[in-house]
Design an enzyme around this catalytic site. Structure first.
Site, PDB file in Angstrom:
ATOM      1  N   GLY A   1       0.835  -1.199   0.000  1.00  0.00           N
ATOM      2  CA  GLY A   1       0.000   0.000   0.000  1.00  0.00           C
ATOM      3  C   GLY A   1       0.867   1.245   0.000  1.00  0.00           C
ATOM      4  N   CYS A   2       2.121   1.059  -0.117  1.00  0.00           N
ATOM      5  CA  CYS A   2       3.116   2.126  -0.104  1.00  0.00           C
ATOM      6  C   CYS A   2       3.050   2.972   1.174  1.00  0.00           C
ATOM      7  CB  CYS A   2       3.010   3.003  -1.343  1.00  0.00           C
ATOM      8  SG  CYS A   2       4.019   2.372  -2.673  1.00  0.00           S
ATOM      9  N   VAL A   3       3.755   4.079   1.198  1.00  0.00           N
ATOM     10  CA  VAL A   3       3.753   4.924   2.394  1.00  0.00           C
ATOM     11  C   VAL A   3       3.374   6.355   2.051  1.00  0.00           C
ATOM     12  CG1 VAL A   3       5.163   3.857   4.157  1.00  0.00           C
ATOM     13  CG2 VAL A   3       6.227   4.790   2.125  1.00  0.00           C
TER      14      VAL A   3
END
Ligand SMILES: Cc1cc2nc3c(=O)[nH]c(=O)nc-3n(C[C@H](O)[C@H](O)[C@H](O)COP(=O)(O)OP(=O)(O)OC[C@H]3O[C@@H](n4cnc5c(N)ncnc54)[C@H](O)[C@@H]3O)c2cc1C
Lengths: 412, 104
Positions: free
Chosen positions: B102-104
């Protein structure tokens, strides 16, 4: 004469122009920056425009005033990158040959990706973005005229640039309506495709608690399939619905259309980039920084700043035929407005999630991490000055190094 | 680290039920994870799960929903019908690849 071409004169591109023009002999190297913008916006300022704290005039400067004098600014869009022939072509058909290409074309919102969002009776009538100058400006009267009902703050899909911005928006909205004395008439919701208020566990918990305290509904794992502007609901693929009177959305973010047209990116048109060296996987003389990369850290101005220091060293190594000596750790440092003239701060990298603790800063004193404090709010406000006068000009911020420091952090 | 009995074996899993050693994965384990999630595996489920495994092997990253729908004939609507309430996460769990960042 050897040539460096920088695509994009935003945060990352402008920084690289300053760094490289200081380091390279202008008799040997010609640096050209290509971008079609007239005005350069301080994008973190977009957050404050809908609340009437800033006007657009206060957060923009002409791009020509921001670049070093010995750099050529070609005020055109790039329409083609041709890695095979080491050349790019602009919208007017001008061709530039390069020895080194730096891509800093950022990311853009693509509201058309969400069915119904850009319908004429909906877009910027009841559904707004604040990620563009026009969007933030259009949202100002809508916020001002809002008398009560459902205000939904929403993000469509990860990754988005500045992933804390929608959180900040909802905290500031809470504070805004409290000050107006109508908070009890406003039902505030935060709708996200993630399984919590943020991606990483410790920050997710901290932000989740803050949402609860502020009486903000958090609706998670909501993957938007459609905006139904007539009935004023957003719908998810698994048939959930959330009603809105005013929708503030962060639409799908994608890399530049240029990257899409040249087929140089992934499914969101971000460029496959080595996370440590920032060399692209396209070709060895193409480098990428800022929001345009696919590296696993936040898309943020602070990241572009840290990357610019690393990338400068690596490009100097590259043109001297030496192995890369600098390595990026994913360092990001973001202030988060939380309303009430307070703010939070997170500091993290590829492997270290944001945690509590304190961020050491001599003179000003340590800033508390992942905790509300007035000092963090002041830090956020000071950032605008720092952006124009230090970051863009490639002056490093004293005591804040490109690599993340573990000291002060309560590592879990 | 916890362990769970999957495919008749004791397998190491994390606190969200994702297997921690990708080499442990087998079809039997996948079927058990699916059962625990309340999913009955059909050919269409396998299209997604097999793609996730192939893509992970190549990229060392769990594919996103967008990537899955672009590279298989399963569209987003169907994907949500197959893996209700979070296809990226559930399909990754069954495929034995890490939870999409979900990445950052
Ligand atoms: C609302 C909001 C709040 C934010 N808050 C923060 C914050 O608090 N802290 C923080 O660190 N960051 C924040 N950011 C993020 C930060 O602004 C970006 O991460 C940063 O600007 C990225 O720099 P960049 O150079 O990669 O891209 P940009 O600065 O966006 O520049 C990209 C440039 O490329 C140009 N370009 C694209 N395609 C072409 C083409 N074909 N030809 C020529 N030029 C092209 C564009 O015109 C643009 O000028 C925020 C962003 C937003 C939207």
């Amino acid at each position: 004469m050897k040539k460096i071409v920088i695509l994009g004169a935003g945060t990352g591109g402008t920084m690289m122009a300053h760094h490289l023009s200081k380091k390279l002999n202008s008799k040997e190297w010609q640096i050209t920056v290509v971008d079609d913008i007239q005005d350069h916006y301080y994008q973190p300022g977009f957050l404050f425009v809908p609340f009437g704290n800033y006007t657009l005039d206060q957060i923009r400067k002409p791009q020509t005033s921001l670049l070093p004098r010995n750099v050529r600014f070609l005020n055109q869009a790039t329409k083609k990158i041709d890695p095979e022939n080491n050349s790019i072509e602009t919208s007017s058909g001008e061709k530039l040959i390069y020895d080194v290409l730096i891509i800093a074309t950022g990311s853009r919102i693509v509201p058309e990706e969400t069915p119904g969002l850009t319908e004429e009776d909906t877009w910027r009538k009841t559904a707004f973005d604040f990620y563009t100058a026009d969007g933030a400006a259009a949202l100002f009267p809508a916020m001002n005229n809002f008398k009560g009902g459902n205000l939904v703050v929403h993000l469509a899909e990860m990754p988005i640039k500045c992933p804390v911005a929608p959180l900040e928006f909802v905290f500031l909205a809470d504070y805004y309506f409290k000050r107006k004395g109508i908070r009890d008439k406003v039902n505030l919701s935060f709708v996200t495709p993630l399984d919590g208020a943020f991606t990483k566990p410790t920050a997710k918990k901290a932000f989740g608690n803050l949402m609860q305290q502020r009486n903000i509904n958090v609706i998670t794992e909501f993957n938007i399939s459609e905006v139904d502007g007539q009935n004023k609901v957003i719908k998810s693929y698994d048939e959930k619905e959330v009603a809105f009177d005013l929708l503030v959305t962060v639409p799908v973010n994608m890399g530049s259309k240029l990257i899409e047209d040249c087929d140089l990116g992934d499914e969101l048109f971000f460029i496959d980039t080595d996370p440590a060296t920032l060399q692209s996987k396209i070709k060895e003389n193409i480098f990428v920084l800022g929001d345009a990369t696919n590296v696993g850290t936040s898309k943020a101005g602070s990241v572009a700043h840290f990357q610019s220091e690393i990338l400068t060293r690596n490009i100097l190594d590259f043109i001297r035929g030496k192995p890369f000596s600098a390595s990026f750790d994913g360092h990001a440092n973001c202030f988060i407005e939380s309303g009430n003239k307070k703010g939070m701060l997170i500091d993290f990298n590829y492997t270290q999630e944001p945690v509590t603790g304190s961020f050491p800063l001599p003179v000003i004193g340590p800033l508390p991490l992942l905790k509300e404090a007035r000092r963090n709010h002041l830090g956020k406000l000071a950032f605008r000055w720092i952006y124009w006068n230090m970051l863009l000009k490639a002056r490093s911020i004293p005591f804040v190094s490109a690599h993340m420091k573990k000291s002060g952090k309560n590592i879990v | 680290m916890a362990t769970a009995t999957l495919g008749g074996k004791s397998i190491e899993v994390n606190d969200e039920g994702f297997i921690t050693n990708q080499e442990d994965w087998s079809k039997e384990i996948a079927l058990d994870i699916a059962k625990n999630l309340g999913i009955e595996m059909t050919d269409r489920h396998w299209v997604v799960v097999n793609y996730m495994r192939e893509d992970y092997a190549k990229t060392k990253k769990s594919p996103t929903v967008r990537r899955i729908t672009q590279n298989t004939d399963v569209n987003t609507k169907e994907l949500y019908a197959l893996f209700p309430g979070g296809p990226g996460k559930k399909a990754a769990n069954i495929a034995g690849v890490p939870k999409p960042a979900g990445c950052v």
